[in-house]
Design a protein around this motif. Structure first.
Motif, PDB file in Angstrom:
ATOM      1  N   THR A 200       0.857  -1.174   0.000  1.00 50.74           N
ATOM      2  CA  THR A 200       0.000   0.000   0.000  1.00 50.74           C
ATOM      3  C   THR A 200       0.897   1.229   0.000  1.00 50.74           C
ATOM      4  O   THR A 200       2.118   1.129   0.193  1.00 50.74           O
ATOM      5  CB  THR A 200      -0.932   0.004   1.228  1.00 50.74           C
ATOM      6  N   GLN A 201       0.306   2.403  -0.215  1.00 47.28           N
ATOM      7  CA  GLN A 201       1.073   3.639  -0.237  1.00 47.28           C
ATOM      8  C   GLN A 201       0.519   4.635   0.765  1.00 47.28           C
ATOM      9  O   GLN A 201      -0.694   4.694   0.994  1.00 47.28           O
ATOM     10  CB  GLN A 201       1.068   4.252  -1.638  1.00 47.28           C
ATOM     11  N   VAL A 202       1.426   5.402   1.371  1.00 52.55           N
ATOM     12  CA  VAL A 202       1.029   6.461   2.287  1.00 52.55           C
ATOM     13  C   VAL A 202       2.095   7.552   2.242  1.00 52.55           C
ATOM     14  O   VAL A 202       3.295   7.283   2.336  1.00 52.55           O
ATOM     15  CB  VAL A 202       0.851   5.922   3.725  1.00 52.55           C
ATOM     16  N   ASP A 203       1.666   8.774   2.037  1.00 51.62           N
ATOM     17  CA  ASP A 203       2.559   9.938   2.071  1.00 51.62           C
ATOM     18  C   ASP A 203       3.787   9.770   1.176  1.00 51.62           C
ATOM     19  O   ASP A 203       4.890  10.195   1.517  1.00 51.62           O
ATOM     20  CB  ASP A 203       3.020  10.218   3.507  1.00 51.62           C
ATOM     21  N   GLY A 204       3.611   9.138   0.035  1.00 52.81           N
ATOM     22  CA  GLY A 204       4.721   8.944  -0.888  1.00 52.81           C
ATOM     23  C   GLY A 204       5.572   7.727  -0.615  1.00 52.81           C
ATOM     24  O   GLY A 204       6.510   7.435  -1.374  1.00 52.81           O
ATOM     25  N   TYR A 205       5.274   6.993   0.449  1.00 55.69           N
ATOM     26  CA  TYR A 205       6.008   5.774   0.787  1.00 55.69           C
ATOM     27  C   TYR A 205       5.223   4.552   0.313  1.00 55.69           C
ATOM     28  O   TYR A 205       3.988   4.532   0.376  1.00 55.69           O
ATOM     29  CB  TYR A 205       6.238   5.667   2.292  1.00 55.69           C
ATOM     30  N   THR A 206       5.934   3.538  -0.142  1.00 52.85           N
ATOM     31  CA  THR A 206       5.320   2.253  -0.479  1.00 52.85           C
ATOM     32  C   THR A 206       5.685   1.251   0.606  1.00 52.85           C
ATOM     33  O   THR A 206       6.866   1.036   0.897  1.00 52.85           O
ATOM     34  CB  THR A 206       5.819   1.730  -1.837  1.00 52.85           C
ATOM     35  N   VAL A 207       4.665   0.675   1.207  1.00 47.04           N
ATOM     36  CA  VAL A 207       4.854  -0.283   2.293  1.00 47.04           C
ATOM     37  C   VAL A 207       4.466  -1.662   1.781  1.00 47.04           C
ATOM     38  O   VAL A 207       3.349  -1.859   1.291  1.00 47.04           O
ATOM     39  CB  VAL A 207       4.000   0.096   3.517  1.00 47.04           C
ATOM     40  N   THR A 208       5.374  -2.625   1.886  1.00 42.80           N
ATOM     41  CA  THR A 208       5.137  -3.983   1.399  1.00 42.80           C
ATOM     42  C   THR A 208       5.297  -4.974   2.548  1.00 42.80           C
ATOM     43  O   THR A 208       6.266  -4.895   3.314  1.00 42.80           O
ATOM     44  CB  THR A 208       6.125  -4.341   0.275  1.00 42.80           C
ATOM     45  N   VAL A 209       4.340  -5.886   2.661  1.00 40.42           N
ATOM     46  CA  VAL A 209       4.369  -6.904   3.716  1.00 40.42           C
ATOM     47  C   VAL A 209       4.628  -8.266   3.083  1.00 40.42           C
ATOM     48  O   VAL A 209       3.945  -8.663   2.136  1.00 40.42           O
ATOM     49  CB  VAL A 209       3.039  -6.932   4.500  1.00 40.42           C
ATOM     50  N   LYS A 210       5.627  -8.975   3.602  1.00 40.47           N
ATOM     51  CA  LYS A 210       5.963 -10.311   3.109  1.00 40.47           C
ATOM     52  C   LYS A 210       5.750 -11.326   4.224  1.00 40.47           C
ATOM     53  O   LYS A 210       6.171 -11.112   5.362  1.00 40.47           O
ATOM     54  CB  LYS A 210       7.415 -10.353   2.641  1.00 40.47           C
ATOM     55  N   GLY A 211       5.098 -12.425   3.902  1.00 42.68           N
ATOM     56  CA  GLY A 211       4.838 -13.473   4.884  1.00 42.68           C
ATOM     57  C   GLY A 211       3.446 -14.037   4.678  1.00 42.68           C
ATOM     58  O   GLY A 211       2.549 -13.325   4.218  1.00 42.68           O
ATOM     59  N   GLU A 212       3.280 -15.290   5.011  1.00 41.40           N
ATOM     60  CA  GLU A 212       1.991 -15.951   4.862  1.00 41.40           C
ATOM     61  C   GLU A 212       1.637 -16.655   6.170  1.00 41.40           C
ATOM     62  O   GLU A 212       1.753 -17.877   6.303  1.00 41.40           O
ATOM     63  CB  GLU A 212       2.019 -16.946   3.703  1.00 41.40           C
ATOM     64  N   PRO A 213       1.212 -15.887   7.174  1.00 42.78           N
ATOM     65  CA  PRO A 213       0.913 -16.491   8.479  1.00 42.78           C
ATOM     66  C   PRO A 213      -0.284 -17.420   8.433  1.00 42.78           C
ATOM     67  O   PRO A 213      -1.204 -17.236   7.640  1.00 42.78           O
ATOM     68  CB  PRO A 213       0.627 -15.265   9.357  1.00 42.78           C
ATOM     69  N   MET A 214      -0.245 -18.441   9.283  1.00 41.08           N
ATOM     70  CA  MET A 214      -1.351 -19.365   9.461  1.00 41.08           C
ATOM     71  C   MET A 214      -1.968 -19.111  10.830  1.00 41.08           C
ATOM     72  O   MET A 214      -1.271 -18.778  11.791  1.00 41.08           O
ATOM     73  CB  MET A 214      -0.866 -20.809   9.360  1.00 41.08           C
ATOM     74  N   ALA A 215      -3.274 -19.269  10.925  1.00 38.41           N
ATOM     75  CA  ALA A 215      -3.998 -18.957  12.151  1.00 38.41           C
ATOM     76  C   ALA A 215      -3.440 -19.732  13.346  1.00 38.41           C
ATOM     77  O   ALA A 215      -3.238 -20.945  13.278  1.00 38.41           O
ATOM     78  CB  ALA A 215      -5.476 -19.271  11.968  1.00 38.41           C
ATOM     79  N   GLY A 216      -3.166 -19.006  14.438  1.00 37.01           N
ATOM     80  CA  GLY A 216      -2.727 -19.623  15.677  1.00 37.01           C
ATOM     81  C   GLY A 216      -1.295 -20.093  15.700  1.00 37.01           C
ATOM     82  O   GLY A 216      -0.859 -20.712  16.673  1.00 37.01           O
ATOM     83  N   MET A 217      -0.525 -19.808  14.655  1.00 37.32           N
ATOM     84  CA  MET A 217       0.863 -20.271  14.585  1.00 37.32           C
ATOM     85  C   MET A 217       1.827 -19.086  14.560  1.00 37.32           C
ATOM     86  O   MET A 217       1.534 -18.044  13.978  1.00 37.32           O
ATOM     87  CB  MET A 217       1.072 -21.125  13.327  1.00 37.32           C
ATOM     88  N   ASP A 218       2.989 -19.274  15.206  1.00 42.99           N
ATOM     89  CA  ASP A 218       4.038 -18.258  15.140  1.00 42.99           C
ATOM     90  C   ASP A 218       4.531 -18.135  13.708  1.00 42.99           C
ATOM     91  O   ASP A 218       4.776 -19.147  13.046  1.00 42.99           O
ATOM     92  CB  ASP A 218       5.222 -18.648  16.030  1.00 42.99           C
ATOM     93  N   HIS A 219       4.678 -16.901  13.257  1.00 44.13           N
ATOM     94  CA  HIS A 219       5.162 -16.714  11.892  1.00 44.13           C
ATOM     95  C   HIS A 219       5.789 -15.329  11.779  1.00 44.13           C
ATOM     96  O   HIS A 219       5.234 -14.353  12.269  1.00 44.13           O
ATOM     97  CB  HIS A 219       4.001 -16.826  10.893  1.00 44.13           C
ATOM     98  N   PRO A 220       6.959 -15.228  11.142  1.00 49.67           N
ATOM     99  CA  PRO A 220       7.562 -13.907  10.965  1.00 49.67           C
ATOM    100  C   PRO A 220       6.898 -13.142   9.824  1.00 49.67           C
ATOM    101  O   PRO A 220       6.458 -13.737   8.831  1.00 49.67           O
ATOM    102  CB  PRO A 220       9.017 -14.231  10.626  1.00 49.67           C
ATOM    103  N   LEU A 221       6.815 -11.843   9.983  1.00 53.50           N
ATOM    104  CA  LEU A 221       6.388 -10.954   8.911  1.00 53.50           C
ATOM    105  C   LEU A 221       7.508  -9.952   8.662  1.00 53.50           C
ATOM    106  O   LEU A 221       8.109  -9.439   9.610  1.00 53.50           O
ATOM    107  CB  LEU A 221       5.117 -10.184   9.287  1.00 53.50           C
ATOM    108  N   HIS A 298       3.591   8.535  10.046  1.00 51.45           N
ATOM    109  CA  HIS A 298       2.813   8.020   8.907  1.00 51.45           C
ATOM    110  C   HIS A 298       2.071   6.760   9.356  1.00 51.45           C
ATOM    111  O   HIS A 298       2.609   5.953  10.125  1.00 51.45           O
ATOM    112  CB  HIS A 298       3.724   7.674   7.732  1.00 51.45           C
ATOM    113  N   THR A 299       0.867   6.571   8.855  1.00 53.67           N
ATOM    114  CA  THR A 299       0.101   5.369   9.161  1.00 53.67           C
ATOM    115  C   THR A 299      -0.365   4.728   7.865  1.00 53.67           C
ATOM    116  O   THR A 299      -1.150   5.307   7.111  1.00 53.67           O
ATOM    117  CB  THR A 299      -1.120   5.688  10.047  1.00 53.67           C
ATOM    118  N   ALA A 300       0.148   3.537   7.604  1.00 52.82           N
ATOM    119  CA  ALA A 300      -0.242   2.786   6.410  1.00 52.82           C
ATOM    120  C   ALA A 300      -1.180   1.661   6.826  1.00 52.82           C
ATOM    121  O   ALA A 300      -1.011   1.058   7.891  1.00 52.82           O
ATOM    122  CB  ALA A 300       1.005   2.207   5.726  1.00 52.82           C
ATOM    123  N   ALA A 301      -2.162   1.366   5.988  1.00 53.57           N
ATOM    124  CA  ALA A 301      -3.125   0.302   6.297  1.00 53.57           C
ATOM    125  C   ALA A 301      -3.284  -0.608   5.092  1.00 53.57           C
ATOM    126  O   ALA A 301      -3.350  -0.154   3.951  1.00 53.57           O
ATOM    127  CB  ALA A 301      -4.476   0.910   6.677  1.00 53.57           C
TER     128      ALA A 301
END
Length: 307
Positions: A200-221, A298-301
C-alpha cells in the motif's frame, strides 16, 4: 521486548483463537503532536502516570460494556481486571476525550502500570468496519482515571481498546487488552474492507508486507518501506522500535499487536523491519503500520489474509 513478554503475549493470542467470530472493514489516522495523512486517525504522544491511589469509586456499568471474558481483547474484564467508563456515546465531527478507568481484582482503581514500548497505556479506537483507527497514549490522573484525546469520530459503532501491564498486584507483569464499545450518533455508512494486498502507499512511501501467516501459529512478517522506488533508510525510532504494527480481524475487531524484532541501532533505520506475528484465527485482518520520518508520523493500512 523480552522473550518472556513474547511468550505471555503468544499465550494471550493463542487463547484468543479459541473464542472468536464474524466479518469487518478499512482504515484512517491523525495525531495530537504527530501528523498523519490518513483522515480520522490520531496517535497522541502523551503518557503520564500519577500514583496516588486516593481514588473514588470506579466508573460504573454503562452501555458499551462487554462482560464475556474470552481473552481476545473483546471483553471489558479478565482475571479480575476491568475496564470501566461512563462514556457510552461521543459526538461526531469534533475532538472529544474518552475517559476510562482500570480496576483490579480488589475493585480499586489501578494506578501503577509498567512501561510497554515506552508507554504505560496504549489506547486504540477502531470503527466497526475498520475505516477509523486511532492509537493514543492517554494521560493518567491521580484517582486512576485515564483521558484519551480522540480526533474527530465518524458516526457508527466504535470499540475502545486499552492495552496495559500492571506493575503491581495479582496481574503484575501480565499483558492485558480490554475493550468496550461506544456509539457515535449520526448517519452510519459502512465501507467494504479493501481486498487483501501485499503493498500500500502512504505519504509517498510504499509499504510492502511479506509473509503468509497461518492462524494460531508463530510466523515472521517482514515489512519493507520504499520512497520513489528506493529503499527508505530514514525511519526514526518510534516507541522503542522503527515501526509499530497493530491488526484487527474483519467481522469482530479481535485485536492483535504484532511485536517488532528489529532492534533500534541508531537514529535512522529501514528499509526492512521484522515482526513476530501470531494471528489467532483465519480470515482477513486489517494491519496498521505506523512509522516516523522527518518528525512526521505516517500510518499505512492494508488487508492481510490469514489461512
Amino acid at each position: 521486548m523480552s522473550s518472556s513478554r513474547f511468550t505471555a503475549r503468544r499465550r494471550c493470542l493463542a487463547a484468543a483463537g479459541v473464542a472468536a467470530a464474524l466479518a469487518l472493514t478499512s482504515a484512517a489516522c491523525g495525531s495530537s503532536g504527530d501528523s498523519s495523512s490518513m483522515p480520522g486517525m490520531d496517535h497522541g504522544a502523551t503518557s503520564s502516570a500519577s500514583s496516588s491511589p486516593s481514588a473514588p469509586q470506579a466508573m460504573g456499568d454503562m452501555p458499551g460494556m462487554d462482560h464475556t471474558d474470552t481473552g481476545n481483547g473483546l471483553s471489558d474484564t479478565k482475571d479480575g481486571y476491568r475496564l470501566t467508563s461512563k462514556d457510552a456515546t461521543l459526538p461526531s465531527g469534533k475532538q472529544a476525550a474518552y475517559r476510562f478507568m482500570v480496576t483490579g481484582p480488589d475493585g480499586k482503581p489501578v494506578t501503577d502500570f509498567a512501561l510497554d514500548q515506552t508507554k504505560r497505556m496504549h489506547f486504540y479506537a477502531i470503527r466497526s468496519d475498520l475505516t477509523g483507527f486511532q492509537h493514543i497514549h492517554p494521560t493518567l490522573a491521580a484517582d486512576g482515571t485515564w483521558s484519551a484525546g480522540l480526533a474527530s469520530l465518524t458516526p457508527g459503532s466504535w470499540r475502545m481498546f486499552a492495552s496495559f501491564t500492571p506493575a503491581a498486584g495479582a496481574g503484575r507483569g501480565k499483558d492485558f487488552v480490554l475493550s468496550r464499545t461506544l456509539n457515535v450518533p449520526g448517519n452510519d455508512t459502512r465501507t467494504p474492507l479493501p481486498a487483501p494486498a501485499a503493498s500500500t502507499q502512504v505519504d509517498g512511501y510504499t509499504v510492502t508486507v511479506k509473509g503468509e501467516p497461518m492462524a494460531g501459529m508463530d510466523h515472521p512478517l517482514t515489512v519493507s518501506i520504499a520512497r520513489g522506488g528506493k529503499p527508505a533508510t530514514d525511519l526514526q525510532p518510534y516507541l522503542d522500535t522503527y515501526a509499530h504494527l497493530t491488526a484487527f480481524h474483519e467481522g469482530d475487531a479481535t485485536f492483535a499487536h504484532l511485536h517488532p524484532t528489529t532492534k533500534v541501532t541508531g537514529d535512522q533505520g529501514g528499509p526492512e523491519l521484522n515482526f513476530h506475528a501470531e494471528l489467532p484465527m483465519s480470515g482477513n485482518w486489517r494491519l496498521f503500520l505506523q512509522f516516523r520520518t522527518g518528525g512526521t508520523l505516517h500510518t499505512a493500512a492494508l488487508t492481510l489474509h490469514v489461512g
